[in-house]
Design a protein around this motif. Structure first.
Motif, short mmCIF file in Angstrom:
data_model
loop_
_atom_site.label_atom_id
_atom_site.label_comp_id
_atom_site.label_asym_id
_atom_site.label_seq_id
_atom_site.Cartn_x
_atom_site.Cartn_y
_atom_site.Cartn_z
N CYS A 33 39.76 49.58 40.00
CA CYS A 33 38.51 50.12 39.77
C CYS A 33 37.89 49.96 41.23
O CYS A 33 38.01 49.16 41.94
CB CYS A 33 37.53 49.15 38.63
SG CYS A 33 38.37 48.90 37.06
N MET A 37 31.27 51.11 41.02
CA MET A 37 32.15 51.81 39.66
C MET A 37 31.74 53.03 39.54
O MET A 37 30.53 53.35 39.27
CB MET A 37 31.94 50.71 38.37
CG MET A 37 32.66 51.39 37.33
SD MET A 37 34.22 50.55 37.16
CE MET A 37 33.97 48.94 37.11
N ASP A 41 36.30 55.26 36.30
CA ASP A 41 37.12 53.89 36.43
C ASP A 41 36.87 53.16 35.19
O ASP A 41 37.36 52.16 34.99
CB ASP A 41 36.76 53.17 37.81
CG ASP A 41 37.37 53.95 38.92
OD1 ASP A 41 38.47 54.37 38.84
OD2 ASP A 41 36.85 53.50 40.06
N LYS A 44 39.68 51.91 33.10
CA LYS A 44 40.49 50.89 33.73
C LYS A 44 39.65 49.37 33.17
O LYS A 44 40.32 48.58 32.72
CB LYS A 44 40.76 50.99 35.00
CG LYS A 44 41.57 52.37 35.39
CD LYS A 44 41.54 52.38 36.95
CE LYS A 44 42.23 53.67 37.40
NZ LYS A 44 41.67 54.08 38.63
N PHE A 45 38.58 49.62 33.42
CA PHE A 45 37.90 48.34 33.35
C PHE A 45 37.57 48.01 31.78
O PHE A 45 37.71 46.91 31.45
CB PHE A 45 36.36 48.74 34.04
CG PHE A 45 35.61 47.34 33.63
CD1 PHE A 45 35.44 46.53 34.79
CD2 PHE A 45 34.45 47.19 32.64
CE1 PHE A 45 34.44 45.41 34.76
CE2 PHE A 45 33.83 46.18 32.56
CZ PHE A 45 33.88 45.11 33.61
#
Length: 156
Positions: A33, A37, A41, A44-45
């Protein structure tokens, strides 16, 4: 994110003070990430930290709130983390939406429940919870888009 996950452990009289949250810095897996942010992203987080995250934006006048990113995870309404992205000229900032229904409520004296996918409201006097759950299943399937498409038009 810290506020949403550790709210029960902070002093609510001082929830606006950043030092309350320092003890949980580094709690989340940020692998892959960017910092700050980007909305892209958050997938993914979300996966790295086993969360279900929705992100909303607000018009400058504060009168219109729109979904920017809706989780693909199927979770209970209570398990969703709703964030508001405040966009500035140079920087953006995410804020946890503690009360999604309160944020969208027009009339504070009359309670409604709101679908996180399409923001449609349901009056709590008329079996709102069941109607909201039904609406969420439809919105989740169709991506919250208000589109009706006829597929068998050639049969008419």
């Amino acid at each position: 994110m810290i506020a949403s996950q550790f709210y029960e452990k902070i002093d609510r009289n001082k929830s606006y003070r950043p030092e309350q949250y320092k003890q949980w810095l580094g709690t989340f897996d940020m692998t892959g990430c960017s910092t700050p942010m980007q909305v892209d992203d958050i997938d993914k987080f979300e996966k790295n930290n086993d969360l279900a995250i929705n992100v909303y934006s607000m018009k400058q006048d504060g009168k219109m709130i729109n979904p920017l990113r809706i989780t693909e995870k199927v979770v209970r309404l209570e398990d969703m983390v709703n964030l508001l992205l405040i966009e500035g000229e140079e920087k953006n900032h995410y804020v946890w939406i503690k009360d999604f229904n309160g944020l969208l409520a027009v009339d504070k004296s009359h309670t409604h429940l709101f679908c996180p996918y399409c923001s449609h409201s349901y009056d709590t006097h008329y079996n709102a919870k069941k109607k909201l759950v039904d609406d969420m299943s439809v919105c989740r399937e169709f991506g919250g888009e208000n589109i009706i498409q006829f597929k068998d038009y050639h049969k008419s």
